[in-house]
Scaffold this motif. Sequence first.
Motif, PDB file in Angstrom:
ATOM      1  N   PRO A 124       0.853  -1.200   0.000  1.00  0.00           N
ATOM      2  CA  PRO A 124       0.000   0.000   0.000  1.00  0.00           C
ATOM      3  C   PRO A 124       0.881   1.239   0.000  1.00  0.00           C
ATOM      4  CG  PRO A 124       0.050  -0.964   2.206  1.00  0.00           C
ATOM      5  CD  PRO A 124       0.873  -1.856   1.318  1.00  0.00           C
ATOM      6  N   ARG A 127       2.086 -12.081   7.660  1.00  0.00           N
ATOM      7  CA  ARG A 127       0.635 -12.064   7.773  1.00  0.00           C
ATOM      8  C   ARG A 127       0.050 -10.869   7.020  1.00  0.00           C
ATOM      9  NH1 ARG A 127      -3.006 -15.979   9.046  1.00  0.00           N
ATOM     10  NH2 ARG A 127      -3.906 -15.069   7.183  1.00  0.00           N
ATOM     11  N   ASP A 168      -2.394 -11.062   3.760  1.00  0.00           N
ATOM     12  CA  ASP A 168      -3.703 -10.413   3.767  1.00  0.00           C
ATOM     13  C   ASP A 168      -3.864  -9.440   2.606  1.00  0.00           C
ATOM     14  OD1 ASP A 168      -4.560 -11.774   6.043  1.00  0.00           O
ATOM     15  OD2 ASP A 168      -3.824 -10.239   7.414  1.00  0.00           O
ATOM     16  N   VAL A 212      -4.407 -11.346  -0.682  1.00  0.00           N
ATOM     17  CA  VAL A 212      -5.787 -11.861  -0.752  1.00  0.00           C
ATOM     18  C   VAL A 212      -6.748 -10.756  -1.167  1.00  0.00           C
ATOM     19  CG1 VAL A 212      -7.733 -12.681   0.657  1.00  0.00           C
ATOM     20  CG2 VAL A 212      -5.467 -13.745   0.899  1.00  0.00           C
ATOM     21  N   TYR A 213      -6.644  -9.632  -0.491  1.00  0.00           N
ATOM     22  CA  TYR A 213      -7.537  -8.504  -0.725  1.00  0.00           C
ATOM     23  C   TYR A 213      -7.495  -8.057  -2.195  1.00  0.00           C
ATOM     24  CZ  TYR A 213      -9.513  -3.771   0.183  1.00  0.00           C
ATOM     25  OH  TYR A 213     -10.275  -2.621   0.195  1.00  0.00           O
ATOM     26  N   ILE A 250      -6.328  -9.674  -4.868  1.00  0.00           N
ATOM     27  CA  ILE A 250      -6.848 -10.703  -5.790  1.00  0.00           C
ATOM     28  C   ILE A 250      -8.370 -10.620  -5.840  1.00  0.00           C
ATOM     29  CG2 ILE A 250      -7.113 -13.172  -6.231  1.00  0.00           C
ATOM     30  CD1 ILE A 250      -4.406 -13.634  -4.872  1.00  0.00           C
ATOM     31  N   GLY A 251      -8.973 -10.523  -4.658  1.00  0.00           N
ATOM     32  CA  GLY A 251     -10.429 -10.495  -4.595  1.00  0.00           C
ATOM     33  C   GLY A 251     -11.020  -9.306  -5.323  1.00  0.00           C
ATOM     34  N   ALA A 252     -10.420  -8.146  -5.096  1.00  0.00           N
ATOM     35  CA  ALA A 252     -10.949  -6.939  -5.735  1.00  0.00           C
ATOM     36  C   ALA A 252     -10.959  -7.103  -7.249  1.00  0.00           C
ATOM     37  CB  ALA A 252     -10.111  -5.724  -5.320  1.00  0.00           C
ATOM     38  N   ALA A 265      -1.430 -16.911  -0.019  1.00  0.00           N
ATOM     39  CA  ALA A 265      -2.599 -16.075  -0.306  1.00  0.00           C
ATOM     40  C   ALA A 265      -3.221 -16.469  -1.637  1.00  0.00           C
ATOM     41  CB  ALA A 265      -2.179 -14.600  -0.334  1.00  0.00           C
ATOM     42  N   ALA A 289      -4.922 -19.843  -1.478  1.00  0.00           N
ATOM     43  CA  ALA A 289      -6.104 -19.829  -0.613  1.00  0.00           C
ATOM     44  C   ALA A 289      -7.306 -19.225  -1.316  1.00  0.00           C
ATOM     45  CB  ALA A 289      -5.804 -19.066   0.676  1.00  0.00           C
ATOM     46  N   VAL A 290      -7.077 -18.229  -2.154  1.00  0.00           N
ATOM     47  CA  VAL A 290      -8.207 -17.610  -2.859  1.00  0.00           C
ATOM     48  C   VAL A 290      -8.624 -18.475  -4.044  1.00  0.00           C
ATOM     49  CG1 VAL A 290      -9.056 -15.587  -4.092  1.00  0.00           C
ATOM     50  CG2 VAL A 290      -7.475 -15.306  -2.179  1.00  0.00           C
TER      51      VAL A 290
END
Lengths: 257, 257, 257, 257
Positions: A66, A81, A85, A88-89, A91-93, A131, A134-135
Amino acid sequence: MRLDLNADVGESFGAFKLGQDALLMPIITSANVACGFHAGDPGVMRETVALARQHGVAVGVHPAFPDLVGFGRREIRATEREVEDLVVYQIGALAAVAATQSLRLQHVKPHGALYNMAVRDAALASAIARATAAVDPALILFGLPGSELIAAGQRAGLRTAREGFADRAYQPDGTLAPRHLAGAVIDDPDVVVARAVSMARDRAVTAIDGSLIALEIETICVHGDTPGAAQLASRVRDALTDAGVTILPAGAPAGIS
Amino acid sequence: MRLDLNADVGESFGAFKLGQDALLMPIITSANVACGFHAGDPGVMRETVALARQHGVAVGVHPAFPDLVGFGRREIRATEREVEDLVVYQIGALAAVAATQSLRLQHVKPHGALYNMAVRDAALASAIARATAAVDPALILFGLPGSELIAAGQRAGLRTAREGFADRAYQPDGTLAPRHLAGAVIDDPDVVVARAVSMARDRAVTAIDGSLIALEIETICVHGDTPGAAQLASRVRDALTDAGVTILPAGAPAGIS
Amino acid sequence: MRLDLNADVGESFGAFKLGQDALLMPIITSANVACGFHAGDPGVMRETVALARQHGVAVGVHPAFPDLVGFGRREIRATEREVEDLVVYQIGALAAVAATQSLRLQHVKPHGALYNMAVRDAALASAIARATAAVDPALILFGLPGSELIAAGQRAGLRTAREGFADRAYQPDGTLAPRHLAGAVIDDPDVVVARAVSMARDRAVTAIDGSLIALEIETICVHGDTPGAAQLASRVRDALTDAGVTILPAGAPAGIS
Amino acid sequence: MRLDLNADVGESFGAFKLGQDALLMPIITSANVACGFHAGDPGVMRETVALARQHGVAVGVHPAFPDLVGFGRREIRATEREVEDLVVYQIGALAAVAATQSLRLQHVKPHGALYNMAVRDAALASAIARATAAVDPALILFGLPGSELIAAGQRAGLRTAREGFADRAYQPDGTLAPRHLAGAVIDDPDVVVARAVSMARDRAVTAIDGSLIALEIETICVHGDTPGAAQLASRVRDALTDAGVTILPAGAPAGIS
């Protein structure tokens, strides 16, 4: 012989325009899309995915620290960690943006400092691979040949794609020569094109000390951030095709051409 | 008679701790999880989803305007397109977090200014509904009864859940009394509990002018941001149960109890 | 004998409340005010300066890396130039807030990772000192005794104040024991109070190996981020006063008491 | 006859480059420098101030809502207090950057939505004027003729500079025609130049309905965000000079030429 051509795209942000996505998309087969942490915003992501879709380019995530003001190029001492996180975030977006256009993501290629740190930092590399798996365990992880990132991807059960850089000098051990070294970035288009062909056809490249080193890659990175970059990418693609290399997305099934 | 109990959770951010999620989760059936725009960060999102999972609470998205310093409570004159894009992005981010814990999202409940503007702004409401349906048409859209948001959700083919507030006064037309009005927020726990029961059992509530108005709801919002809030939420749940109301997530199949 | 008592304050952000500023301000003499990069927002800064003013506490800048989600505690590999620029920016922002309340800033104390990196990184320390001197050469630079930061401040012609931590263990070389070491953080209030008095009166403290080491300080840091912290700070102040130490802001003229 | 030529500059951000500051600076007399909220970062601010200094251009603050992705163009329903605080903060940040280059700030010109809202919103306009006067009562406040912002500046005891736009159509009441109206933005360079001269020399301009309306201005805004913009700005300056108008910063003493 087959090869994927990838590029970093979708790096505009709001009113700030960056890159030459419209010129690159017809050339590449895999698009690494920024997800808002170093560049990109939800609207830019949508437009970038649409452009990739229009050109049949596979869509991947380009997760970053970020750090908008630093464009994700600065190392941040985040915990494993935290890295897991934030991957993951992101990838999802992008997955949701892709879903609204009936697309699935193909790959994950970390950006900037995250990519570079994952060459040697096994814990960070594992966090990125964890990550990703997991997604969506079908995602392909892009990384440098011999990097901790590729090793972590394999341990996590992911498909991986090793990436070459035709415009960067290599050290005899197969790592990239640091940018501050003279000759680290190769400017001569003819040399860049020749190196791309050498990587694809001969699975080898001339290192900065003149020795020929083996280099196994499944994808090659082209850039769009300098004038003439898209034109060079086009020349690379044409030369590869002329050399008998089939240009296909990293995730395309084996039988396709 | 059945009812869902929802609460806004996951509103910490980095070192900044907010809310009483650990106390609320055993009480509620639907969790509205902040997604990084008004609160929440990728790590907080993971912890919040894990806590919801542990308590069998259904997980939903709580998308907001990008306004961390304003906690998403300030109206921003974004375009429909911008709103649609930012809702897609936030749904995706949380969906990936949920996927890493083998969960699917149940619902979307806009936060703060986005929620309030979607009561009357049909274009904004449509943007939210469109984004939700485009990512996952199985998501349930939460909104005020009679709001443009519920209407937009229905037009988009989404299931909707109308939401009641036991601690807020209603105007005779069924809208919430603005917070600046005297009596707009109800502090007396006994009154709050009684109103919750009235909403669930009688499908009605006493408006701020003393008249009894009809109020059809499928979910009721409880808060966790004040001392004693979790205790009040627990009393509400117990009173509802005593009144014969089955407390179930909004998305639970009809036959379940 | 005189000593300054400083604390990090103004670390709330929007709706996110942090710290116990109202309890600390009556105790301390120098306030390190967050400036929006790791915590603090323009409104919190105004309120914090007002509270400091009300209690006659000197106001200083607590500049940090731009890392709200990491609370400025993560190392970021920024360039010297970037560090210099962000320190200038944050000093200016707080100086304007102070000016609206007819106050001038007293000092600069870097926050978190910036503070820790400036212990050993001479280039980073110089960047901080340069920024400080360039904005206002009357500012006092706070840092660890023996740190590169104090050395850089002196080279830049700034007044410096060396800072002690009564609740942290010291290594025989005078540096702080890393937090991960057992015994690095001292929990026993009686011990903390005794160490503060030892630092002030004897200019010495017992190191983690039991040896007595010299420690010259002009200011001592008290914390407000744990329950009972303000009470402990108050005990430290009282014990110092009882030991004959005059508690004064670092920048107070010599003759004042 | 004298006139100030102002332009919005320093609107790059990190790796994102925007505007043509190097071309504009030799032409203008007042620079409105972005302060990190809609654009600009501490490094860009330093470079922009240095460029202004090199060309003898007076430096001013271009404060905005905190909305990087929206470039400060979106209305945010912030409170008066929030607006006052964020203006103070941004003035201070730039004042410190200027101080490191031995410069004082000349003026404040709100950006985007903040500027537009301050035309009619008296409370918001007062907040901006109050913030400006509280930090430095010598600052000049830029705003539209007849706006609440100019009125608030005068009430706050500030010098004001009324601003004209040569490339925008005016309504008969002297306000700007909204951008969505046909003809609201004037593209013909000859017309733009002629209107600038008319504003300066005749204190009048032809409104969108063809009527001639009075327009008293002390500064005129030129843009740098389109190709050819700097060239147009240069033509405007030359035409004004040819018409006998002295081009001077808004804050230059009366006797200077």
